[in-house]
Design an enzyme around this catalytic site. Structure first.
Site, PDB file in Angstrom:
ATOM      1  CG  HIS A   1      -5.575  -0.898  -1.450  1.00 31.00           C
ATOM      2  ND1 HIS A   1      -6.272  -0.153  -2.378  1.00 31.00           N
ATOM      3  CD2 HIS A   1      -4.786  -1.741  -2.158  1.00 31.00           C
ATOM      4  CE1 HIS A   1      -5.908  -0.523  -3.597  1.00 31.00           C
ATOM      5  NE2 HIS A   1      -5.015  -1.483  -3.496  1.00 31.00           N
TER       6      HIS A   1
ATOM      7  CE  LYS B   1      -2.640   1.771  -2.332  1.00 27.35           C
ATOM      8  NZ  LYS B   1      -1.221   1.590  -2.712  1.00 27.35           N
TER       9      LYS B   1
END
Length: 251
Positions: free
Chosen positions: A142, A146
């Site tokens: 990600h 995040k």
């Protein structure tokens, strides 16, 4: 036309939701919730659920666990269905979500993508067929903003596999301090954070002389936005209960 409220409207997913809803005829954005009040285009934005205008049919939440809990209290008090797309909940918060679902309709999924939920089904079938002769490792990637790791989606995939086998796997998140051979009942979960990666998940089934890989890659946040909108429309009019993507797919 259903009136949707978006918590986290000024975040990347909130803006993606607004863009997708703008092109639809079956719903519109009534209001948003975010840290700072004001306007997001023509949409009023409030900083607290208590300041929301009347008339909402359902809430979509892409925020943070603490904000989600405050929102749930409001939803229970006002009998307002809620789609929880936030991840990283503690065990105590998960229990609170279950309690809230006894009084109001709550839809929860760690990933709103149809493809990811299909990937989970395929992984369960593979785990049953391949058994302990194949080691299972999950790798998720990600963007660098995040904060929770492993991702809620990686845990969704791991939990789905565990629910499908006779003897559950033990999750292993870090091997650097371990000096021993891998146990057959271990499942490794690994997180990569970098750049602007929207979301990539791989499930490796590693056997003798071969590796089987199941993977999913999201090209944009639109895939999650579409899933969240469909979940919100599905939830309107539903009785109290905790709903998942499986309920939506079977509807």
């Amino acid at each position: 036309m259903k009136q949707i409220i978006i918590q986290g409207i000024r975040g990347k997913m909130g803006r993606a939701l607004c863009e997708r809803i703008e092109g639809r005829q079956d719903c519109r954005v009534l209001a948003g919730i975010d840290l700072s009040a004001g306007q997001e285009g023509a949409i009023p934005v409030v900083s607290s659920p208590s300041d929301l205008p009347a008339g909402g049919d359902v809430v979509i939440d892409f925020s943070a666990p603490e904000a989600s809990m405050r929102l749930l209290e409001y939803c229970v008090a006002h009998s307002l269905p809620c789609v929880l797309c936030t991840t990283g909940f503690s065990e105590e918060q998960k229990a609170q979500i279950c309690q809230a679902s006894e009084k109001v309709a709550v839809f929860q999924s760690a990933n709103m993508s149809l493809g990811i939920n299909l990937l989970a089904e395929l992984a369960c079938r593979a785990a049953k067929k391949l058994g302990l002769d194949y080691d299972i490792e999950i790798i998720e990637k990600h963007h660098h903003n995040k904060v929770d790791a492993p991702s809620g989606t990686a845990l969704l995939l791991a939990d789905a596999i565990n629910a499908s086998v006779d003897v559950p796997y033990t999750y292993v998140y870090d091997r650097h301090a371990v000096r021993k051979a891998r146990d057959v009942h271990e499942m490794g979960l690994h997180a990569v954070r970098g750049g602007s990666i929207v979301g990539e998940h791989e499930i490796l089934f590693c056997g003798q002389d071969e590796v089987i890989t199941l993977s999913h890659s999201a090209a944009s946040r639109g895939v999650f936005a579409n899933g969240a909108i469909n979940a919100a429309l599905f939830l309107c009019g539903k009785p109290a209960g905790l709903y998942t993507m499986r309920d939506l797919l079977e509807d």
